[in-house]
Design a protein around this motif. Structure first.
Motif, PDB file in Angstrom:
ATOM      1  N   ALA A 105     -44.993 -89.738  38.380  1.00 45.16           N
ATOM      2  CA  ALA A 105     -44.681 -88.664  39.324  1.00 45.16           C
ATOM      3  C   ALA A 105     -43.525 -87.840  38.788  1.00 45.16           C
ATOM      4  CB  ALA A 105     -44.328 -89.234  40.696  1.00 45.16           C
ATOM      5  N   PRO A 106     -43.679 -86.507  38.729  1.00 49.37           N
ATOM      6  CA  PRO A 106     -42.586 -85.657  38.225  1.00 49.37           C
ATOM      7  C   PRO A 106     -41.344 -85.770  39.101  1.00 49.37           C
ATOM      8  CG  PRO A 106     -44.661 -84.439  38.359  1.00 49.37           C
ATOM      9  CD  PRO A 106     -44.875 -85.722  39.086  1.00 49.37           C
ATOM     10  N   ILE A 107     -40.196 -85.743  38.452  1.00 53.65           N
ATOM     11  CA  ILE A 107     -38.908 -85.777  39.151  1.00 53.65           C
ATOM     12  C   ILE A 107     -38.345 -84.368  39.180  1.00 53.65           C
ATOM     13  CG2 ILE A 107     -36.573 -86.730  39.120  1.00 53.65           C
ATOM     14  CD1 ILE A 107     -37.666 -89.064  37.493  1.00 53.65           C
ATOM     15  N   ALA A 108     -37.854 -83.970  40.326  1.00 52.91           N
ATOM     16  CA  ALA A 108     -37.256 -82.637  40.437  1.00 52.91           C
ATOM     17  C   ALA A 108     -36.066 -82.522  39.488  1.00 52.91           C
ATOM     18  CB  ALA A 108     -36.805 -82.386  41.874  1.00 52.91           C
ATOM     19  N   PRO A 109     -35.921 -81.382  38.812  1.00 49.63           N
ATOM     20  CA  PRO A 109     -34.793 -81.201  37.881  1.00 49.63           C
ATOM     21  C   PRO A 109     -33.464 -81.514  38.557  1.00 49.63           C
ATOM     22  CG  PRO A 109     -36.342 -79.382  37.701  1.00 49.63           C
ATOM     23  CD  PRO A 109     -36.783 -80.185  38.889  1.00 49.63           C
ATOM     24  N   ALA A 166     -32.191 -90.694  38.315  1.00 44.74           N
ATOM     25  CA  ALA A 166     -33.236 -91.689  38.079  1.00 44.74           C
ATOM     26  C   ALA A 166     -32.596 -92.925  37.469  1.00 44.74           C
ATOM     27  CB  ALA A 166     -34.301 -91.133  37.150  1.00 44.74           C
ATOM     28  N   ALA A 167     -33.034 -94.089  37.918  1.00 47.36           N
ATOM     29  CA  ALA A 167     -32.485 -95.344  37.391  1.00 47.36           C
ATOM     30  C   ALA A 167     -32.913 -95.522  35.936  1.00 47.36           C
ATOM     31  CB  ALA A 167     -32.978 -96.513  38.243  1.00 47.36           C
ATOM     32  N   PRO A 168     -32.033 -96.022  35.080  1.00 51.90           N
ATOM     33  CA  PRO A 168     -32.384 -96.249  33.674  1.00 51.90           C
ATOM     34  C   PRO A 168     -33.570 -97.200  33.551  1.00 51.90           C
ATOM     35  CG  PRO A 168     -30.011 -96.496  34.029  1.00 51.90           C
ATOM     36  CD  PRO A 168     -30.638 -96.403  35.382  1.00 51.90           C
ATOM     37  N   GLY A 169     -34.445 -96.912  32.609  1.00 51.49           N
ATOM     38  CA  GLY A 169     -35.595 -97.767  32.351  1.00 51.49           C
ATOM     39  C   GLY A 169     -36.753 -97.580  33.298  1.00 51.49           C
ATOM     40  N   THR A 170     -36.698 -96.549  34.146  1.00 54.88           N
ATOM     41  CA  THR A 170     -37.778 -96.316  35.123  1.00 54.88           C
ATOM     42  C   THR A 170     -38.483 -94.986  34.909  1.00 54.88           C
ATOM     43  OG1 THR A 170     -36.296 -95.237  36.727  1.00 54.88           O
ATOM     44  CG2 THR A 170     -36.512 -97.650  36.852  1.00 54.88           C
ATOM     45  N   HIS A 197     -39.968 -79.078  29.952  1.00 58.40           N
ATOM     46  CA  HIS A 197     -39.621 -80.488  29.771  1.00 58.40           C
ATOM     47  C   HIS A 197     -39.685 -81.157  31.135  1.00 58.40           C
ATOM     48  CE1 HIS A 197     -37.160 -84.098  29.111  1.00 58.40           C
ATOM     49  NE2 HIS A 197     -37.585 -84.010  27.864  1.00 58.40           N
ATOM     50  N   VAL A 198     -40.419 -82.271  31.231  1.00 52.72           N
ATOM     51  CA  VAL A 198     -40.570 -82.955  32.524  1.00 52.72           C
ATOM     52  C   VAL A 198     -40.103 -84.401  32.406  1.00 52.72           C
ATOM     53  CG1 VAL A 198     -42.459 -81.535  33.406  1.00 52.72           C
ATOM     54  CG2 VAL A 198     -42.984 -83.510  31.971  1.00 52.72           C
ATOM     55  N   ALA A 199     -39.464 -84.884  33.472  1.00 47.99           N
ATOM     56  CA  ALA A 199     -39.126 -86.297  33.603  1.00 47.99           C
ATOM     57  C   ALA A 199     -40.084 -86.895  34.625  1.00 47.99           C
ATOM     58  CB  ALA A 199     -37.681 -86.460  34.048  1.00 47.99           C
ATOM     59  N   LEU A 200     -40.608 -88.078  34.333  1.00 49.13           N
ATOM     60  CA  LEU A 200     -41.625 -88.707  35.169  1.00 49.13           C
ATOM     61  C   LEU A 200     -41.169 -90.102  35.569  1.00 49.13           C
ATOM     62  CD1 LEU A 200     -44.600 -87.798  32.818  1.00 49.13           C
ATOM     63  CD2 LEU A 200     -44.060 -86.643  34.961  1.00 49.13           C
ATOM     64  N   THR A 201     -41.111 -90.345  36.865  1.00 44.76           N
ATOM     65  CA  THR A 201     -40.794 -91.695  37.316  1.00 44.76           C
ATOM     66  C   THR A 201     -42.048 -92.552  37.224  1.00 44.76           C
ATOM     67  OG1 THR A 201     -39.862 -93.015  39.111  1.00 44.76           O
ATOM     68  CG2 THR A 201     -41.280 -91.197  39.752  1.00 44.76           C
ATOM     69  N   VAL A 202     -41.893 -93.807  36.805  1.00 44.66           N
ATOM     70  CA  VAL A 202     -43.019 -94.707  36.561  1.00 44.66           C
ATOM     71  C   VAL A 202     -43.064 -95.769  37.654  1.00 44.66           C
ATOM     72  CG1 VAL A 202     -44.093 -96.284  34.914  1.00 44.66           C
ATOM     73  CG2 VAL A 202     -42.720 -94.350  34.080  1.00 44.66           C
TER      74      VAL A 202
END
Length: 426
Positions: free
Chosen positions: A294-298, A302-306, A401-406
């Motif tokens: 799931a994309p994270i809003a800029p 976010a917790a490290p490693g997730t 560039h996107v960050a995605l929570t897993v």
């Protein structure tokens, strides 16, 4: 109704071609069981062995508690529908459906009433006096199914009956067929290469690959808890992300999944940690379905490693959602390259020859930040992309560039031979 048991069944064709390897399977009374797999995996061969149209090389076939290896097809009380229906061209729909009853020399008046009733259930009442060449493909298949069911067999076999139809007709007929066989209570074995047919129709299903039965369970069990990386990939639309990683046990952090340029971490209190510890320092395959990202809003924390990140390379519009491909610089896996053509139940910790070395080589590939030709990923359908889903109207742009929570609780972990690291629940 009947039950079907295949106990260690092999099929070897002349010339030594092994089509079926040690298949062990039980299909219960009244069950709609689907055999799923790619073309050439042995699905139809199993069906033909059950029907008595192919001899069994080794193992035993039991029908309703009786050994059936040497039973003639006519003595098995089995009805089979083939891909093309195979109607008698000179007989009407009614004549085709009447044929099994005529051959049994039953009462003609009762047989006619039975045909009319079944034709109504199949939606064929208005075309009961038409010849097969005047019918559509879907109508011919319904007539063929009616001819098979009219006998009231104890076992009903369907060999890819919808594969030659268009998508709309397949959707309509799969609902009708599933409802009809469940209403009749007839034990049914249905063969298909279409995962949607299998998932929507089956009470239980089995996934075949190269003659080996890789997994058996309900559609929900196999989708959420697949036994092998091949099963996870085959039952995945859109495709699952399969990433190469090395698993490390890190004190104070948990089980670290080293993906090369990025990392994920499973805490020590994760129920899977006790199983994963035995794979410390070993290569694993990480399966992440697109809906697990799931994309994270800029700017959001976010917790490290997730989380994983990448640059959007391509977007696909699917009406209700977008599919996005993000270049993430992590080596990917083609499920077809893992564990292919292996015998069932190998000794513990064994792996196909040379596979560990190949995985180690891949794990040390340069990341996307290095100036390395893209051909390094040749053979992988998405290069080093991460595929994820986003709601319509919420999409990023090309190059973002996107960050995605897993969703770490749902990711799937496989050993180098393609089998699940953690126990499969059935």
């Amino acid at each position: 109704m009947t039950d079907v048991v295949l106990d260690g069944v092999d099929k070897v064709y002349p010339g030594g071609q092994m089509a079926i390897r040690n298949v062990r399977l039980r299909i219960d009374h009244g069950e709609l069981f689907v055999l799923l797999g790619p073309s050439g995996c042995g699905k139809s061969t199993i069906l033909r062995m059950i029907a008595g149209l192919e001899e069994i090389t080794a193992g035993e076939l039991w029908l309703n508690g009786a050994l059936a290896n040497d039973l003639q097809p006519r003595d098995r009380n089995v009805a089979m529908v083939f891909q093309e229906g195979a109607l008698y061209p000179h007989r009407t729909v009614k004549g085709n459906m009447m044929f099994p009853l005529e051959a049994a020399r039953g009462d003609r008046t009762a047989a006619t009433a039975k045909v009319v009733e079944l034709a109504r259930a199949l939606g064929l009442s208005t075309m009961i006096d038409r010849l097969p060449q005047t019918l559509s493909g879907g109508q011919r298949q319904r007539a063929a199914i009616g001819r098979a069911l009219i006998r009231e067999p104890s076992l009903f076999l369907l060999d890819e009956p919808l594969s030659s139809l268009d998508a709309g007709m397949r959707t309509e007929l799969r609902v009708e067929i599933a409802a009809l066989v469940r209403a009749s209570g007839t034990t049914t074995v249905y063969v298909t290469h279409d995962q949607v047919e299998a998932m929507t129709m089956a009470d239980r299903m089995g996934v075949l690959r190269d003659g080996v039965l890789e997994d058996v369970g309900t559609p929900e069990q196999i989708y959420a808890d697949p036994a092998t990386v091949f099963v996870a990939a085959f039952l995945s639309n859109p495709p699952i992300n399969l990433l190469q990683a090395t698993l490390w046990a890190v004190e104070g952090e948990g089980m670290m999944l080293d993906l090369g340029s990025q990392r994920l971490a499973l805490p020590w209190d994760d129920p899977r940690a006790s199983w994963l510890i035995t794979h410390h320092g070993k290569p694993v395959i990480v399966g992440i379905r697109p809906d697990m990202l799931a994309p994270i809003a800029p700017g959001s924390p976010a917790a490290p490693g997730t989380t994983l990140s990448g640059q959007v390379r391509a977007l696909e519009f699917h009406g209700h959602e977008w599919l996005a491909y993000a270049e993430a610089g992590m080596p990917t896996v083609d499920a077809n390259d893992i564990g292919a053509t292996r015998p069932p139940d190998p000794p513990a910790h064994s792996e196909p020859a040379g596979l560990m070395a190949r995985l180690r080589t891949r794990l040390h590939r340069p990341s996307f930040t290095d100036e390395t030709p893209q051909e390094k990923h040749a053979g992988h359908h998405r290069r080093s992309d991460l595929l994820f889903r986003i709601a319509s109207g919420d999409r990023p742009n090309h190059g973002d560039h996107v960050a995605l929570t897993v969703d770490l609780e749902r990711i799937l972990l496989f050993a180098a031979d393609g089998r699940r690291v953690t126990p499969v629940q059935r």
